[in-house]
Motif scaffolding. Structure first.
Motif, mmCIF file in Angstrom:
data_model
loop_
_atom_site.group_PDB
_atom_site.id
_atom_site.type_symbol
_atom_site.label_atom_id
_atom_site.label_comp_id
_atom_site.label_asym_id
_atom_site.label_seq_id
_atom_site.Cartn_x
_atom_site.Cartn_y
_atom_site.Cartn_z
ATOM 1 N N LEU A 36 0.870 -1.184 0.000
ATOM 2 C CA LEU A 36 0.000 0.000 0.000
ATOM 3 C C LEU A 36 0.901 1.227 0.000
ATOM 4 C CD1 LEU A 36 -2.680 1.515 0.381
ATOM 5 C CD2 LEU A 36 -2.518 1.031 2.838
ATOM 6 N N CYS A 37 0.774 2.033 -1.051
ATOM 7 C CA CYS A 37 1.636 3.205 -1.255
ATOM 8 C C CYS A 37 0.864 4.467 -0.879
ATOM 9 C CB CYS A 37 2.030 3.256 -2.730
ATOM 10 S SG CYS A 37 3.035 4.678 -3.203
ATOM 11 N N HIS A 38 1.599 5.497 -0.465
ATOM 12 C CA HIS A 38 0.914 6.766 -0.169
ATOM 13 C C HIS A 38 0.209 7.313 -1.416
ATOM 14 C CE1 HIS A 38 0.674 9.771 3.166
ATOM 15 N NE2 HIS A 38 0.069 10.401 2.189
ATOM 16 N N SER A 39 0.706 6.929 -2.606
ATOM 17 C CA SER A 39 0.030 7.363 -3.834
ATOM 18 C C SER A 39 -1.403 6.826 -3.887
ATOM 19 C CB SER A 39 0.791 6.885 -5.074
ATOM 20 O OG SER A 39 2.074 7.462 -5.107
ATOM 21 N N ASP A 40 -1.648 5.650 -3.301
ATOM 22 C CA ASP A 40 -3.020 5.128 -3.271
ATOM 23 C C ASP A 40 -3.934 6.093 -2.503
ATOM 24 O OD1 ASP A 40 -2.619 2.651 -4.739
ATOM 25 O OD2 ASP A 40 -1.499 1.941 -2.995
ATOM 26 N N GLY A 58 -3.496 -1.190 -6.304
ATOM 27 C CA GLY A 58 -2.349 -2.046 -6.002
ATOM 28 C C GLY A 58 -1.318 -2.023 -7.107
ATOM 29 N N HIS A 59 -0.228 -1.241 -6.886
ATOM 30 C CA HIS A 59 0.835 -1.205 -7.896
ATOM 31 C C HIS A 59 2.145 -1.774 -7.359
ATOM 32 C CE1 HIS A 59 0.646 2.895 -6.054
ATOM 33 N NE2 HIS A 59 1.971 2.791 -6.029
ATOM 34 N N GLU A 60 2.059 -2.493 -6.228
ATOM 35 C CA GLU A 60 3.262 -3.126 -5.661
ATOM 36 C C GLU A 60 2.961 -4.596 -5.408
ATOM 37 O OE1 GLU A 60 4.419 -1.056 -2.102
ATOM 38 O OE2 GLU A 60 5.411 0.532 -3.234
ATOM 39 N N GLY A 337 7.837 1.658 7.694
ATOM 40 C CA GLY A 337 8.136 0.867 6.494
ATOM 41 C C GLY A 337 6.895 0.835 5.608
ATOM 42 N N ARG A 338 6.444 -0.356 5.242
ATOM 43 C CA ARG A 338 5.336 -0.512 4.318
ATOM 44 C C ARG A 338 4.221 -1.361 4.918
ATOM 45 N NH1 ARG A 338 4.577 3.159 0.710
ATOM 46 N NH2 ARG A 338 5.014 2.656 -1.440
ATOM 47 N N ALA A 339 2.981 -1.099 4.537
ATOM 48 C CA ALA A 339 1.865 -2.003 4.826
ATOM 49 C C ALA A 339 1.651 -2.889 3.607
ATOM 50 C CB ALA A 339 0.601 -1.208 5.113
HETATM 51 ZN ZN ZN Z 1 3.441 4.085 -5.401
#
Ligand code: ZN
Ligand code: NAD
Ligand code: ZN
Length: 343
Positions: A36-40, A58-60, A337-339
């Motif tokens: 999950l990116c901040h861009s989402d 979802g781009h990751e 980090g990342r979710a």
């Molecule tokens: Zn992104």
């Protein structure tokens, strides 16, 4: 299957949809984890301006190849793969020149090349359809935690590769925003250079994380932060500033701390404006660039660093159906980090 969709303005929902079939040249990937990116959050916040309601986000993504479409020979079922962020054509002038993050065919002057969750159906789902050439082998990297390598690490890798000539021993790099992208940018700079790294974040726990990952100095930003960075560098300034936030105060900090001939990379999408100026007193020769995603070569370098154990994603997982909690926690600044959403 289940899919997390941007279904209407400012609204993300979990929906039941048919399992998609891979067409010619495509593979179906069973998703193991979707970052999950901040861009989402930026996409959700676009409200009415978002052009494609119904898109799976979802781009990751990463997972295992589940089914081959007609004509696919480069993959086999069960193979762990990562889904490239940038679905470039591979054949246009920009792609052939190795600038596939500026693909002329799948992107344009004011739009990025298409990609999963950003034009094509994304990876926050049980399955995703991927053009064969954009499913890259992961080898023995665990696909559950690998997805963010394709953005949270790829995007900093591109920004950093574009400033490599400034990363000489003795150089100082400032990294602003130690979230998903920043914690990877820090590790990449440390892995490929001997530069001194100063990390800036308004959240103390992100700065603790930065120290664990090898930051040489950390600051919470205030009116005196640029002066502190100048003091750390004998008044000369930072050779490189990587801004993973991009709001006006951080862009101003970049402008106030950069050295002559320094390189500023604006990655965060906070809407700040860089105060470029032709004044005689401004630092000479500063190079400013917005940076989008990364190239295929950048992704191969990211995977090589991950295989070598030189970079790793720090992450926390949420079951796919608890996506709203993950979105809320990211917005509240709770994620270190990342979710990663796990179907
Ligand atoms: Zn992104
Ligand atoms: P994140 O939420 O994981 O991390 C952001 C970090 O910035 C957090 O640690 C937060 O505490 C910190 N921060 C916020 N405001 C700050 C301020 N004023 N001063 C200092 N620190 C501050 O976000 P992320 O997923 O790492 O994404 C970062 C940005 O990059 C977002 O704007 C995202 O949309 C953008 N992004 C751009 C690209 C690209 O290709 N250009 C790719 C991916 C993400
Ligand atoms: Zn192209």
């Amino acid at each position: 299957m289940r899919a997390v969709k941007l279904s209407s303005p400012n609204t993300v929902t979990l929906e039941e949809v048919d399992v998609p079939e891979p067409g010619p040249g495509e593979v179906r990937v069973k998703v193991a984890g979707a970052g999950l990116c901040h861009s989402d959050l930026h996409l959700v916040d676009m409200g009415d301006e978002w052009p494609a309601f119904g898109l799976t986000l979802g781009h990751e993504g990463a997972g295992t190849v589940d089914k081959l479409g007609p004509g696919v020979t480069a993959h086999k079922e069960g193979e762990p793969v990562i889904v490239n962020l940038v679905w470039s054509c591979g054949e246009c002038r920009a792609c052939v020149e190795g600038r596939d993050n500026a693909c002329e065919v799948t992107g344009g002057r004011d739009s990025f090349p298409t990609g999963p969750g950003l034009g094509a159906q994304g990876s926050m789902a049980d399955y995703i359809i991927v053009p064969s050439r954009h499913a890259l082998p992961l080898g023995d990297i665990d696909p559950v935690g690998a997805g963010p390598l394709t953005d949270a690490a790829l995007t900093p890798m591109r920004a950093i590769n574009s400033v490599r000539d400034r990363l000489t021993p003795g150089a100082t790099v400032v990294i602003i925003g130690i979230g998903g992208l920043g914690h990877m940018g820090l590790q990449i700079v440390k892995a490929i250079s001997a530069a001194t790294v100063i990390c800036v974040d308004m959240d103390e726990k992100k700065l603790e994380h930065a120290k664990e990952l090898g930051a040489d100095e950390t600051f919470t930003p205030d009116a005196g932060t640029a002066a502190k960075i100048l003091a750390e560098t004998g008044g000369y300034g930072a050779d490189v500033v990587l801004d993973f936030v991009g709001v006006q105060p951080t862009v101003d900090l970049a402008a106030g701390a950069i050295a002559p001939e320094g390189k500023v990379r604006l990655v965060g999408l906070g809407g700040g404006k860089y105060p470029a100026s032709a004044e005689i007193s401004a630092p000479w020769g500063v190079n400013i660039q917005r940076s989008y995603g990364g190239t295929r070569e950048d992704l191969l370098q990211v995977l090589a660093l991950a295989h070598a154990g030189k970079i790793k994603i720090d992450y926390v997982t949420y079951p796919l159906d608890r996506f709203q909690q993950a979105f809320d926690d990211l917005r509240a600044g709770k994620i270190v980090g990342r979710a990663i959403l796990v179907p």
